[in-house]
Design a protein around this motif. Sequence first.
Motif, PDB file in Angstrom:
ATOM      1  N   LEU A 199      28.402 -47.884  27.543  1.00 31.41           N
ATOM      2  CA  LEU A 199      28.175 -46.924  26.256  1.00 31.41           C
ATOM      3  C   LEU A 199      26.428 -46.866  26.276  1.00 31.41           C
ATOM      4  CD1 LEU A 199      30.260 -48.576  23.364  1.00 31.41           C
ATOM      5  CD2 LEU A 199      30.812 -46.454  24.530  1.00 31.41           C
ATOM      6  N   MET A 200      25.752 -47.818  26.569  1.00 36.14           N
ATOM      7  CA  MET A 200      24.444 -47.670  26.484  1.00 36.14           C
ATOM      8  C   MET A 200      24.019 -46.548  27.650  1.00 36.14           C
ATOM      9  SD  MET A 200      22.618 -49.166  24.307  1.00 36.14           S
ATOM     10  CE  MET A 200      23.703 -48.346  23.366  1.00 36.14           C
ATOM     11  N   ASP A 201      24.605 -46.773  28.846  1.00 38.89           N
ATOM     12  CA  ASP A 201      24.189 -45.788  30.039  1.00 38.89           C
ATOM     13  C   ASP A 201      24.503 -44.291  29.389  1.00 38.89           C
ATOM     14  OD1 ASP A 201      23.290 -45.113  32.414  1.00 38.89           O
ATOM     15  OD2 ASP A 201      25.722 -44.559  33.040  1.00 38.89           O
ATOM     16  N   VAL A 202      25.592 -44.103  28.582  1.00 36.44           N
ATOM     17  CA  VAL A 202      25.972 -42.808  28.096  1.00 36.44           C
ATOM     18  C   VAL A 202      24.553 -42.306  26.993  1.00 36.44           C
ATOM     19  CG1 VAL A 202      27.480 -41.381  26.746  1.00 36.44           C
ATOM     20  CG2 VAL A 202      28.317 -42.789  28.488  1.00 36.44           C
ATOM     21  N   PHE A 203      24.502 -43.277  26.098  1.00 43.02           N
ATOM     22  CA  PHE A 203      23.312 -43.118  25.395  1.00 43.02           C
ATOM     23  C   PHE A 203      22.130 -42.742  25.785  1.00 43.02           C
ATOM     24  CE2 PHE A 203      19.951 -45.351  22.869  1.00 43.02           C
ATOM     25  CZ  PHE A 203      19.806 -44.532  21.598  1.00 43.02           C
ATOM     26  N   PHE A 204      21.778 -43.502  26.859  1.00 43.46           N
ATOM     27  CA  PHE A 204      20.422 -42.903  27.600  1.00 43.46           C
ATOM     28  C   PHE A 204      20.377 -41.825  28.303  1.00 43.46           C
ATOM     29  CE2 PHE A 204      19.215 -47.529  26.459  1.00 43.46           C
ATOM     30  CZ  PHE A 204      18.298 -47.329  25.744  1.00 43.46           C
ATOM     31  N   PHE A 205      21.596 -41.245  28.631  1.00 45.03           N
ATOM     32  CA  PHE A 205      21.741 -40.219  29.270  1.00 45.03           C
ATOM     33  C   PHE A 205      21.709 -39.042  28.455  1.00 45.03           C
ATOM     34  CE2 PHE A 205      24.454 -36.562  30.628  1.00 45.03           C
ATOM     35  CZ  PHE A 205      24.015 -36.448  31.993  1.00 45.03           C
ATOM     36  N   LEU A 206      22.282 -39.154  27.194  1.00 46.02           N
ATOM     37  CA  LEU A 206      22.225 -38.052  26.177  1.00 46.02           C
ATOM     38  C   LEU A 206      21.056 -37.637  25.354  1.00 46.02           C
ATOM     39  CD1 LEU A 206      25.899 -38.702  24.405  1.00 46.02           C
ATOM     40  CD2 LEU A 206      25.210 -37.027  26.013  1.00 46.02           C
ATOM     41  N   HIS A 207      19.973 -38.401  25.501  1.00 47.38           N
ATOM     42  CA  HIS A 207      18.676 -38.106  24.857  1.00 47.38           C
ATOM     43  C   HIS A 207      17.735 -38.722  25.728  1.00 47.38           C
ATOM     44  CE1 HIS A 207      18.810 -42.368  23.334  1.00 47.38           C
ATOM     45  NE2 HIS A 207      17.613 -42.149  22.855  1.00 47.38           N
ATOM     46  N   ASP A 208      16.450 -38.001  25.086  1.00 49.20           N
ATOM     47  CA  ASP A 208      15.131 -38.579  25.754  1.00 49.20           C
ATOM     48  C   ASP A 208      14.712 -39.752  24.974  1.00 49.20           C
ATOM     49  OD1 ASP A 208      12.727 -39.094  26.862  1.00 49.20           O
ATOM     50  OD2 ASP A 208      12.237 -36.994  27.287  1.00 49.20           O
ATOM     51  N   PRO A 209      14.560 -40.833  25.474  1.00 57.71           N
ATOM     52  CA  PRO A 209      14.328 -42.087  24.617  1.00 57.71           C
ATOM     53  C   PRO A 209      12.576 -42.304  24.814  1.00 57.71           C
ATOM     54  CG  PRO A 209      15.071 -42.864  26.891  1.00 57.71           C
ATOM     55  CD  PRO A 209      15.329 -41.562  26.709  1.00 57.71           C
ATOM     56  N   THR A 210      11.994 -41.269  25.450  1.00 57.22           N
ATOM     57  CA  THR A 210      10.593 -41.604  25.534  1.00 57.22           C
ATOM     58  C   THR A 210       9.857 -40.529  24.480  1.00 57.22           C
ATOM     59  OG1 THR A 210      10.407 -39.587  27.042  1.00 57.22           O
ATOM     60  CG2 THR A 210      10.743 -41.882  28.102  1.00 57.22           C
ATOM     61  N   GLN A 211      10.769 -39.840  23.628  1.00 56.56           N
ATOM     62  CA  GLN A 211      10.102 -38.945  22.848  1.00 56.56           C
ATOM     63  C   GLN A 211       9.947 -39.509  21.331  1.00 56.56           C
ATOM     64  OE1 GLN A 211      12.513 -35.177  22.810  1.00 56.56           O
ATOM     65  NE2 GLN A 211      11.129 -34.238  24.621  1.00 56.56           N
ATOM     66  N   LEU A 212       9.075 -39.586  20.844  1.00 56.48           N
ATOM     67  CA  LEU A 212       8.917 -40.294  19.387  1.00 56.48           C
ATOM     68  C   LEU A 212       9.282 -39.462  18.236  1.00 56.48           C
ATOM     69  CD1 LEU A 212       8.101 -43.021  17.935  1.00 56.48           C
ATOM     70  CD2 LEU A 212       5.398 -41.936  18.079  1.00 56.48           C
ATOM     71  N   ASN A 213      10.369 -39.875  17.668  1.00 53.53           N
ATOM     72  CA  ASN A 213      10.622 -39.138  16.313  1.00 53.53           C
ATOM     73  C   ASN A 213      11.057 -37.721  16.562  1.00 53.53           C
ATOM     74  OD1 ASN A 213      10.345 -41.367  15.104  1.00 53.53           O
ATOM     75  ND2 ASN A 213       8.292 -41.048  14.571  1.00 53.53           N
ATOM     76  N   ARG A 214      11.667 -37.390  17.812  1.00 49.35           N
ATOM     77  CA  ARG A 214      12.045 -35.858  18.156  1.00 49.35           C
ATOM     78  C   ARG A 214      13.107 -35.921  19.221  1.00 49.35           C
ATOM     79  NH1 ARG A 214       7.413 -32.137  19.891  1.00 49.35           N
ATOM     80  NH2 ARG A 214       9.351 -30.832  20.128  1.00 49.35           N
ATOM     81  N   GLN A 215      13.947 -34.968  19.175  1.00 43.26           N
ATOM     82  CA  GLN A 215      14.511 -34.715  20.696  1.00 43.26           C
ATOM     83  C   GLN A 215      14.394 -33.077  20.713  1.00 43.26           C
ATOM     84  OE1 GLN A 215      16.166 -36.506  22.947  1.00 43.26           O
ATOM     85  NE2 GLN A 215      14.957 -38.204  22.018  1.00 43.26           N
ATOM     86  N   GLY A 216      13.690 -32.725  21.544  1.00 45.70           N
ATOM     87  CA  GLY A 216      13.514 -31.266  21.701  1.00 45.70           C
ATOM     88  C   GLY A 216      12.771 -30.805  20.816  1.00 45.70           C
ATOM     89  N   ASN A 217      13.680 -29.736  20.069  1.00 39.61           N
ATOM     90  CA  ASN A 217      12.896 -29.131  18.904  1.00 39.61           C
ATOM     91  C   ASN A 217      13.436 -29.754  17.358  1.00 39.61           C
ATOM     92  OD1 ASN A 217      11.533 -27.043  20.374  1.00 39.61           O
ATOM     93  ND2 ASN A 217      13.437 -25.695  20.564  1.00 39.61           N
ATOM     94  N   ASP A 218      14.164 -30.813  17.602  1.00 39.84           N
ATOM     95  CA  ASP A 218      14.459 -31.474  16.359  1.00 39.84           C
ATOM     96  C   ASP A 218      13.421 -32.520  16.306  1.00 39.84           C
ATOM     97  OD1 ASP A 218      16.990 -30.096  15.918  1.00 39.84           O
ATOM     98  OD2 ASP A 218      18.027 -31.315  17.365  1.00 39.84           O
ATOM     99  N   ILE A 219      12.651 -32.236  15.028  1.00 43.31           N
ATOM    100  CA  ILE A 219      11.567 -33.119  15.077  1.00 43.31           C
ATOM    101  C   ILE A 219      11.426 -33.828  13.493  1.00 43.31           C
ATOM    102  CG2 ILE A 219       8.822 -33.017  14.849  1.00 43.31           C
ATOM    103  CD1 ILE A 219       9.028 -30.619  16.614  1.00 43.31           C
ATOM    104  N   GLY A 220      11.229 -34.949  13.697  1.00 40.57           N
ATOM    105  CA  GLY A 220      11.404 -35.855  12.423  1.00 40.57           C
ATOM    106  C   GLY A 220      11.756 -37.444  12.567  1.00 40.57           C
ATOM    107  N   THR A 221      11.607 -38.435  11.813  1.00 39.16           N
ATOM    108  CA  THR A 221      11.952 -39.524  12.086  1.00 39.16           C
ATOM    109  C   THR A 221      13.583 -39.751  12.004  1.00 39.16           C
ATOM    110  OG1 THR A 221      11.583 -40.258   9.748  1.00 39.16           O
ATOM    111  CG2 THR A 221       9.790 -40.344  10.984  1.00 39.16           C
ATOM    112  N   GLN A 222      14.334 -38.805  11.293  1.00 34.10           N
ATOM    113  CA  GLN A 222      15.456 -38.685  11.222  1.00 34.10           C
ATOM    114  C   GLN A 222      16.060 -38.743  12.657  1.00 34.10           C
ATOM    115  OE1 GLN A 222      13.466 -36.524   9.882  1.00 34.10           O
ATOM    116  NE2 GLN A 222      14.651 -34.560   9.882  1.00 34.10           N
ATOM    117  N   TYR A 223      15.412 -38.068  13.671  1.00 40.05           N
ATOM    118  CA  TYR A 223      15.848 -37.883  15.214  1.00 40.05           C
ATOM    119  C   TYR A 223      15.397 -39.078  15.947  1.00 40.05           C
ATOM    120  CZ  TYR A 223      17.072 -33.171  13.092  1.00 40.05           C
ATOM    121  OH  TYR A 223      17.636 -32.435  12.334  1.00 40.05           O
TER     122      TYR A 223
END
Length: 184
Positions: free
Chosen positions: A74-98
Amino acid sequence: MDKNNLQQITFGGGCFWCVESCFNMLKGVESAISGYSGGHKDNPTYEEVCTGETGHAEVVQITYDSSLISYEQLMDVFFFLHDPTQLNRQGNDIGTQYRSVIYYKDEAEKAKAEESIKTSQESNRWSGTYVTEISPFEKFWAAEQYHQGYYNENPTQPYCSAIVGPKIQKFKKHFGELGMLELN
């Protein structure tokens, strides 16, 4: 699924529509539910969480059969699905909620989360320092019903067709061809 082997994990990796859609395809996952955790307001709404003022993250709570799929998978999938090096964002989704966050229920789970981060960092899948939070689980609030299975219900919605759909295809290609996990 064997109900005696059911466990839960809650984490956030950006927009919950992307994360939920992929996890619901995995063999061994009974459910992946979009919701909110980590904030200071009871029963938050999507609109409130989007302000960034409640402290919540968009998360997915996964109920899984540990005899069919492991925490590590599950953790392997989790780290595949998002970039864990981006603080408070994923791509264009910006904010602490992301933010990237793993919620643990006990010290053993905390240690597993720490080990998963270390393993993922050592894989060099993402360049940069991981900013994934490891925080104690306190409460999960399911998101509004229209968020549950959102991609399946709205595949042609602009965000879904531009962001969620391609992520799902990348996920299917990677995990389906590797045969690491069987897809439902």
